[in-house]
Write an enzyme that holds these catalytic residues in place. Structure first.
Site, short mmCIF file in Angstrom:
data_model
loop_
_atom_site.label_atom_id
_atom_site.label_comp_id
_atom_site.label_asym_id
_atom_site.label_seq_id
_atom_site.Cartn_x
_atom_site.Cartn_y
_atom_site.Cartn_z
N GLU A 1 37.74 -21.76 -15.30
CA GLU A 1 37.79 -20.50 -14.55
C GLU A 1 38.86 -19.60 -15.17
OE1 GLU A 1 36.56 -18.27 -12.90
OE2 GLU A 1 36.58 -18.72 -10.75
N ASP A 2 38.72 -18.29 -14.98
CA ASP A 2 39.72 -17.38 -15.53
C ASP A 2 41.00 -17.36 -14.68
OD1 ASP A 2 38.45 -16.16 -13.38
OD2 ASP A 2 37.96 -14.30 -14.43
N GLY B 1 34.06 -14.04 -16.28
CA GLY B 1 35.49 -13.96 -16.60
C GLY B 1 36.01 -15.07 -17.50
N PHE C 1 47.10 -7.28 -10.00
CA PHE C 1 45.71 -7.33 -10.47
C PHE C 1 45.71 -7.20 -11.99
CE2 PHE C 1 41.39 -6.07 -11.37
CZ PHE C 1 40.70 -6.98 -10.58
N ARG D 1 37.46 -6.49 -20.48
CA ARG D 1 37.38 -7.93 -20.78
C ARG D 1 37.82 -8.25 -22.21
NH1 ARG D 1 34.51 -10.44 -16.64
NH2 ARG D 1 32.81 -9.24 -15.75
N LYS E 1 47.47 -17.37 -9.16
CA LYS E 1 48.34 -16.51 -8.35
C LYS E 1 48.63 -17.25 -7.06
CE LYS E 1 46.11 -12.12 -9.18
NZ LYS E 1 45.42 -11.03 -8.49
N ASP F 1 42.81 -17.24 -7.36
CA ASP F 1 43.50 -16.25 -6.54
C ASP F 1 43.60 -16.84 -5.12
OD1 ASP F 1 44.57 -13.80 -5.76
OD2 ASP F 1 42.64 -12.81 -5.60
P1 5GP Z 1 39.36 -16.47 -5.59
O1 5GP Z 1 38.09 -17.01 -5.00
O2 5GP Z 1 40.29 -17.53 -6.09
O3 5GP Z 1 40.03 -15.52 -4.64
O4 5GP Z 1 38.94 -15.51 -6.74
C1 5GP Z 1 38.61 -15.92 -7.98
C2 5GP Z 1 37.97 -14.77 -8.73
O5 5GP Z 1 38.49 -13.50 -8.32
C3 5GP Z 1 38.25 -14.87 -10.18
O6 5GP Z 1 37.29 -15.64 -10.85
C4 5GP Z 1 38.21 -13.41 -10.61
O7 5GP Z 1 36.88 -13.05 -10.90
C5 5GP Z 1 38.66 -12.64 -9.40
N1 5GP Z 1 40.09 -12.25 -9.49
C6 5GP Z 1 41.12 -12.69 -8.74
N2 5GP Z 1 42.28 -12.12 -9.11
C7 5GP Z 1 41.97 -11.30 -10.12
C8 5GP Z 1 42.77 -10.44 -10.95
O8 5GP Z 1 43.99 -10.28 -10.86
N3 5GP Z 1 42.08 -9.75 -11.92
C9 5GP Z 1 40.73 -9.87 -12.09
N4 5GP Z 1 40.18 -9.15 -13.06
N5 5GP Z 1 39.96 -10.67 -11.33
C10 5GP Z 1 40.58 -11.38 -10.36
#
Ligand code: 5GP
Length: 179
Positions: free
Chosen positions: A98-99, A43, A151, A164, A130, A102
Site C-alpha cells: 500500500e502507499d 497509489g 496531505f 503521481r 500517518k 491513514d
Molecule cells: P485509510 O483507509 O488508511 O484512511 O486510507 C488509505 C488511502 O487513503 C491511501 O491508500 C490513499 O489512497 C489515501 N490517502 C491517505 N492519506 C493520504 C495522503 O496524505 N495523500 C494521498 N495522496 N492519499 C492519501
C-alpha cells in the site's frame, strides 16, 4: 505543478535507500517461501515496482483496486472493491503493498477479505503511515516512513489523479485542495 507543493518531505534518494532495506528484510523473512505481492491500485504502483526488484525470493504480482478518497482528502470510511485479484490466494503467503496507511480503514477491510480467502498468511507493507489519524487498530508489518498529519503527493500518491509521477513525497499546499 511545482508551485502546488509546499515542501519535499522525503527525497527520492531517501525512498530508494529505504526500499532496498525493505526488500532485503522481506526476502529474509520469507526465505524459502513463495510470495503473492498484492498492490493496491493506483497509489502503490510505483512503490511496488521498485520494491519487487529488491526482493530476491520467487513471487507473484497481482493487483486490487478499492475506492477510498475519490476527489476529496478525507476518508469516507466506505471501502469498495472496484477490481479484484486475478489469482487465487488460497494457501499462499500474501503481502499487501500500500502507499499510505491513514485511518487504517482500507487495510483493515482488505485484511479481512484476504484472510477469508484462506491465505496462509496476510501481511502489510506500506511506504508511509500517518499514526495521528488512525481510527482502527491494525498491525503494519513493514513501514517505510512515519509522517505527520499532512496531505502528501508524489511517488504514486495523487490528488485528483495528479502528481503521481513526482519522484519524492511532497506536502500538497492546502489551497490546492480547499479552493
Ligand atoms: P485509510 O483507509 O488508511 O484512511 O486510507 C488509505 C488511502 O487513503 C491511501 O491508500 C490513499 O489512497 C489515501 N490517502 C491517505 N492519506 C493520504 C495522503 O496524505 N495523500 C494521498 N495522496 N492519499 C492519501
Amino acid at each position: 505543478m511545482q508551485n502546488d507543493v509546499s515542501k519535499c518531505l522525503i527525497s527520492r534518494e531517501q525512498i530508494a535507500e529505504k526500499v532496498v532495506q525493505m526488500g532485503q528484510q522481506i526476502s529474509r523473512d520469507y526465505s524459502g517461501r513463495e510470495l503473492v505481492v498484492v498492490g493496491i491500485l493506483k497509489g502503490a504502483v510505483i512503490f511496488l515496482s521498485d520494491l519487487v526488484r529488491e526482493i530476491s525470493i520467487p513471487l507473484y504480482i497481482d493487483f486490487m483496486a478499492v475506492s477510498s478518497y475519490g476527489s476529496s482528502t478525507e476518508s469516507s470510511g466506505v471501502v469498495r472493491i472496484l477490481n479484484d485479484l486475478d489469482m487465487s490466494i488460497e494457501g499462499m503467503d500474501v503481502l499487501i503493498v500500500e502507499d499510505i496507511v491513514d485511518t487504517g480503514l482500507t487495510l483493515k477491510y482488505l485484511m479481512e477479505i484476504l484472510k477469508n480467502r484462506k491465505a496462509a498468511s496476510v501481511k502489510i507493507c506500506t511506504l508511509l503511515e500517518k499514526p495521528a489519524r488512525r481510527k482502527v487498530d491494525i498491525n503494519i508489518d513493514y513501514n517505510g516512513f512515519v509522517i505527520p498529519d499532512e496531505f502528501v503527493v508524489g511517488y504514486g500518491l495523487d490528488y485528483n489523479n495528479r502528481y503521481r509521477h513526482l519522484p519524492g513525497v511532497y506536502v500538497l499546499k492546502k489551497e490546492v485542495y480547499t479552493s
